[in-house]
Scaffold this active site. Structure first.
Site, mmCIF file in Angstrom:
data_model
loop_
_atom_site.group_PDB
_atom_site.id
_atom_site.type_symbol
_atom_site.label_atom_id
_atom_site.label_comp_id
_atom_site.label_asym_id
_atom_site.label_seq_id
_atom_site.Cartn_x
_atom_site.Cartn_y
_atom_site.Cartn_z
ATOM 1 N N GLU A 1 5.085 -9.804 14.277
ATOM 2 C CA GLU A 1 4.470 -10.354 15.485
ATOM 3 C C GLU A 1 4.476 -11.879 15.457
ATOM 4 O O GLU A 1 4.581 -12.531 16.477
ATOM 5 C CB GLU A 1 3.030 -9.854 15.619
ATOM 6 C CG GLU A 1 2.943 -8.378 15.959
ATOM 7 C CD GLU A 1 1.507 -7.914 16.041
ATOM 8 O OE1 GLU A 1 0.859 -8.210 17.059
ATOM 9 O OE2 GLU A 1 1.054 -7.268 15.091
ATOM 10 N N ARG B 1 0.814 -1.219 0.000
ATOM 11 C CA ARG B 1 0.000 0.000 0.000
ATOM 12 C C ARG B 1 0.844 1.266 0.000
ATOM 13 O O ARG B 1 0.370 2.325 -0.408
ATOM 14 C CB ARG B 1 -1.001 -0.035 1.146
ATOM 15 C CG ARG B 1 -2.098 -1.081 0.912
ATOM 16 C CD ARG B 1 -3.062 -1.215 2.065
ATOM 17 N NE ARG B 1 -2.447 -1.677 3.285
ATOM 18 C CZ ARG B 1 -2.336 -2.956 3.639
ATOM 19 N NH1 ARG B 1 -2.800 -3.906 2.865
ATOM 20 N NH2 ARG B 1 -1.752 -3.290 4.761
#
Length: 184
Positions: free
Chosen positions: A104, A67
């Site tokens: 993560e 993006r």
């Protein structure tokens, strides 16, 4: 930071998708910003006005996959600058430099063409969102490996509770974000 009215206007066009991509995650979806031409113009103009001045002027804009490509390429065009894509591993056809970073739930690697920037060039680094800061930090390191100076990191959304913006600033990267969201 943009005016409160601009930030509120942009925030009102960011969709929150609960429990995606995993339970408990509040995904901040920027696609509604891109779908409405008026909102998209406000978004781009806010960035353009910040970076057209001499003190923050870059030589090139680098966008992070994927993006960051959307915002970064339009911003580069509006500023009359070139655009450099920082891609996920295995997507660039020429000689690359790589940087691996922790997510993560694992790790990821991004790449940059070895001739994408020149030593001393001033680069504006763009992404859509700052969460843990790993992707933007990896992009900064890649650009610096080639001798470029990252003048600022820019993103639409900051998720400050995840600590990425604090981590990036602690590493010496100036940041500009348009909208903060509490929670993640």
């Amino acid at each position: 930071m943009p005016t409160p009215n601009t930030a509120d206007y942009l925030r009102s066009h960011i969709r929150t998708v609960p429990d995606w991509p995993a339970p408990g995650v509040q995904f901040r979806d920027i696609t509604p910003l891109l779908q409405d031409p008026r909102v998209f113009r406000v978004l781009i103009d806010t960035f353009v006005h910040r970076y057209m001045g001499r003190e923050r002027r870059a030589d090139v804009v680098a966008g992070l996959d994927a993006r960051g490509f959307i915002i970064g390429s339009v911003l580069a065009y509006e500023l009359g600058l070139g655009f450099v894509p920082i891609r996920k591993k295995g997507k660039l056809p020429f000689t690359t430099v790589t940087e691996t970073y922790e997510l993560e739930y694992g790790s990821a690697t991004v790449e940059l063409h070895a001739d994408a920037v020149q030593p001393g060039e001033r680069v504006l680094l763009v992404d859509d969102l700052i969460a843990t800061g790993g992707t933007m930090m990896a992009g900064k390191k890649l650009l610096e490996k080639l001798g470029a100076q990252v003048v600022e990191g820019a993103a639409i959304v900051d998720l400050p509770e995840l600590g990425g913006s604090t981590r990036l600033r602690s590493a010496g990267l100036a940041l500009f974000t348009l909208v903060d969201f509490s929670g993640h």
